[in-house]
Scaffold this motif. Structure first.
Motif, PDB file in Angstrom:
ATOM      1  N   SER A   8       0.824  -1.216   0.000  1.00 51.29           N
ATOM      2  CA  SER A   8       0.000   0.000   0.000  1.00 51.29           C
ATOM      3  C   SER A   8       0.860   1.269   0.000  1.00 51.29           C
ATOM      4  N   ARG A   9       2.161   1.138   0.287  1.00 49.59           N
ATOM      5  CA  ARG A   9       3.040   2.307   0.270  1.00 49.59           C
ATOM      6  C   ARG A   9       2.985   3.005  -1.085  1.00 49.59           C
ATOM      7  N   ARG A  10       2.772   4.289  -1.083  1.00 48.43           N
ATOM      8  CA  ARG A  10       2.766   5.069  -2.318  1.00 48.43           C
ATOM      9  C   ARG A  10       3.521   6.356  -2.076  1.00 48.43           C
ATOM     10  N   SER A  11       4.042   6.931  -3.125  1.00 45.85           N
ATOM     11  CA  SER A  11       4.621   8.262  -3.033  1.00 45.85           C
ATOM     12  C   SER A  11       3.481   9.263  -2.976  1.00 45.85           C
ATOM     13  N   VAL A  12       3.507  10.111  -1.983  1.00 50.26           N
ATOM     14  CA  VAL A  12       2.482  11.163  -1.844  1.00 50.26           C
ATOM     15  C   VAL A  12       3.227  12.497  -1.936  1.00 50.26           C
ATOM     16  N   TYR A 136       7.455  11.192   0.064  1.00 49.04           N
ATOM     17  CA  TYR A 136       8.103  10.719  -1.168  1.00 49.04           C
ATOM     18  C   TYR A 136       9.532  11.238  -1.221  1.00 49.04           C
ATOM     19  N   LEU A 137      10.339  10.503  -1.983  1.00 46.29           N
ATOM     20  CA  LEU A 137      11.734  10.895  -2.181  1.00 46.29           C
ATOM     21  C   LEU A 137      11.850  11.694  -3.468  1.00 46.29           C
ATOM     22  N   SER A 138      12.480  12.861  -3.372  1.00 47.21           N
ATOM     23  CA  SER A 138      12.749  13.645  -4.571  1.00 47.21           C
ATOM     24  C   SER A 138      14.258  13.685  -4.809  1.00 47.21           C
ATOM     25  N   THR A 139      14.630  13.508  -6.072  1.00 47.31           N
ATOM     26  CA  THR A 139      16.050  13.635  -6.425  1.00 47.31           C
ATOM     27  C   THR A 139      16.228  14.791  -7.415  1.00 47.31           C
ATOM     28  N   GLY A 140      15.277  15.733  -7.332  1.00 50.24           N
ATOM     29  CA  GLY A 140      15.353  16.893  -8.223  1.00 50.24           C
ATOM     30  C   GLY A 140      16.164  18.011  -7.585  1.00 50.24           C
ATOM     31  N   LYS A 177       1.101   0.540  -9.411  1.00 51.45           N
ATOM     32  CA  LYS A 177       1.201  -0.184 -10.682  1.00 51.45           C
ATOM     33  C   LYS A 177       2.565  -0.847 -10.754  1.00 51.45           C
ATOM     34  N   ARG A 178       2.611  -2.123 -10.923  1.00 45.80           N
ATOM     35  CA  ARG A 178       3.869  -2.827 -11.154  1.00 45.80           C
ATOM     36  C   ARG A 178       3.604  -3.950 -12.139  1.00 45.80           C
ATOM     37  N   LYS A 179       4.597  -4.230 -13.002  1.00 43.93           N
ATOM     38  CA  LYS A 179       4.459  -5.410 -13.878  1.00 43.93           C
ATOM     39  C   LYS A 179       4.697  -6.644 -13.009  1.00 43.93           C
TER      40      LYS A 179
HETATM   41  C1  LIG Z   1      15.602   6.980  -6.417  1.00 43.06           C
HETATM   42  C2  LIG Z   1      14.260   7.625  -6.536  1.00 43.06           C
HETATM   43  C3  LIG Z   1      14.179   8.944  -6.944  1.00 43.06           C
HETATM   44  C4  LIG Z   1      12.947   9.569  -7.070  1.00 43.06           C
HETATM   45  N1  LIG Z   1      12.902  10.885  -7.451  1.00 43.06           N
HETATM   46  C5  LIG Z   1      11.710  11.474  -7.659  1.00 43.06           C
HETATM   47  C6  LIG Z   1      11.653  12.832  -8.078  1.00 43.06           C
HETATM   48  O1  LIG Z   1      12.669  13.514  -8.226  1.00 43.06           O
HETATM   49  N2  LIG Z   1      10.445  13.381  -8.313  1.00 43.06           N
HETATM   50  C7  LIG Z   1       9.286  12.653  -8.155  1.00 43.06           C
HETATM   51  O2  LIG Z   1       8.208  13.209  -8.415  1.00 43.06           O
HETATM   52  N3  LIG Z   1       9.301  11.373  -7.703  1.00 43.06           N
HETATM   53  C8  LIG Z   1      10.490  10.772  -7.441  1.00 43.06           C
HETATM   54  N4  LIG Z   1      10.538   9.478  -6.977  1.00 43.06           N
HETATM   55  C9  LIG Z   1       9.268   8.771  -6.667  1.00 43.06           C
HETATM   56  C10 LIG Z   1       8.830   7.923  -7.860  1.00 43.06           C
HETATM   57  O3  LIG Z   1       8.340   8.767  -8.868  1.00 43.06           O
HETATM   58  C11 LIG Z   1       7.765   6.911  -7.403  1.00 43.06           C
HETATM   59  O4  LIG Z   1       8.365   6.016  -6.484  1.00 43.06           O
HETATM   60  C12 LIG Z   1       7.199   6.130  -8.588  1.00 43.06           C
HETATM   61  O5  LIG Z   1       6.366   6.943  -9.389  1.00 43.06           O
HETATM   62  C13 LIG Z   1       6.375   4.917  -8.151  1.00 43.06           C
HETATM   63  O6  LIG Z   1       5.280   5.338  -7.365  1.00 43.06           O
HETATM   64  P1  LIG Z   1       5.054   4.807  -5.878  1.00 43.06           P
HETATM   65  O7  LIG Z   1       6.253   5.217  -5.066  1.00 43.06           O
HETATM   66  O8  LIG Z   1       3.806   5.484  -5.430  1.00 43.06           O
HETATM   67  O9  LIG Z   1       4.912   3.311  -5.923  1.00 43.06           O
HETATM   68  C14 LIG Z   1      11.750   8.832  -6.811  1.00 43.06           C
HETATM   69  C15 LIG Z   1      11.854   7.504  -6.382  1.00 43.06           C
HETATM   70  C16 LIG Z   1      13.084   6.910  -6.236  1.00 43.06           C
HETATM   71  C17 LIG Z   1      13.171   5.478  -5.778  1.00 43.06           C
END
Ligand SMILES: Cc1cc2nc3c(=O)[nH]c(=O)nc-3n(C[C@H](O)[C@H](O)[C@H](O)COP(=O)(O)O)c2cc1C
Length: 189
Positions: A8-12, A136-140, A177-179
């Motif tokens: 259920s973990r999602r990026s928010v 969520y993790l951002s690498t921007g 979503k995952r394959k």
């Molecule tokens: C190494 C890494 C870097 C990421 N960097 C970004 C980012 O810069 N911007 C962003 O919107 N999401 C970033 N994400 C989040 C992914 O977009 C997100 O994990 C992906 O869309 C899958 O969605 P979920 O985490 O909800 O399963 C990053 C995730 C990882 C693992």
């Protein structure tokens, strides 16, 4: 159950947070669970700088100004990127700069130290999910700017890995979503 937390973990994202502040006690749990990540030779390479309250403004100003300086020099400056960097951090409750600190002896290859930090990040994601906190993790932004390292107390050999954003979510977690895993596994028996 761990399967449910993992699935259920999602990026928010910031736009999906309320303006309520995440309890510092939960942020501390997130950090202390990060600290239990696996680590080859117990180098424990993860380091964190937590920004919240006025700290978010300091981070925003720092990253926007650095972006402007570096991109004006190389001709890639974009005003909308600059404005984003200057304003977006304040949408998060906390932003944790996640760093990798090289040990002096360089006991293990760099890839393993980066891997250990990403294990810590997954612990953070799962802990936030279990506590009902969006993240969520951002690498921007300035993640890969060498000039950013000093601000986070890092040396040349160390790395800024990314920015872990936290906020109280105002959305239902979407289905992920995952394959199929079967497409990615070979069993040898
Ligand atoms: C190494 C890494 C870097 C990421 N960097 C970004 C980012 O810069 N911007 C962003 O919107 N999401 C970033 N994400 C989040 C992914 O977009 C997100 O994990 C992906 O869309 C899958 O969605 P979920 O985490 O909800 O399963 C990053 C995730 C990882 C693992």
């Amino acid at each position: 159950m761990i399967d449910k937390v993992i699935e259920s973990r999602r990026s928010v994202y910031q736009q999906q947070y309320t303006n309520e502040r995440v309890d510092d006690a939960i942020v501390k749990r997130i950090l202390s669970n990060a600290n239990w990540a696996p680590t080859h030779k117990l180098t424990e390479p993860w380091r964190f700088v937590v920004f919240t309250g006025d700290g978010l403004k300091k981070l925003a100003t720092f990253q926007a100004e650095l972006y402007k300086r570096v991109t004006t020099a190389d001709g890639t400056f974009k005003e909308d990127r600059f404005q984003n960097l200057l304003t977006k951090p304040m949408l998060s409750s906390h932003i944790i700069a996640v760093c990798m600190k090289r040990d002096e002896k360089k006991s293990v290859p760099e890839i393993e130290e980066i891997g250990a930090v990403f294990c810590a990040i997954e612990n953070m994601y799962l802990t936030a999910t279990a506590y009902g906190v969006g993240c969520y993790l951002s690498t921007g932004g300035v993640t890969y700017f060498a000039e950013a390292k000093e601000f986070f107390g890092l040396g040349n050999e160390d790395r800024l890995i990314g920015f872990f954003n936290l906020g109280m979510s105002r959305i239902e977690l979407p289905k992920g979503k995952r394959k199929p895993i079967e497409d990615k596994v070979v069993w040898v028996s």
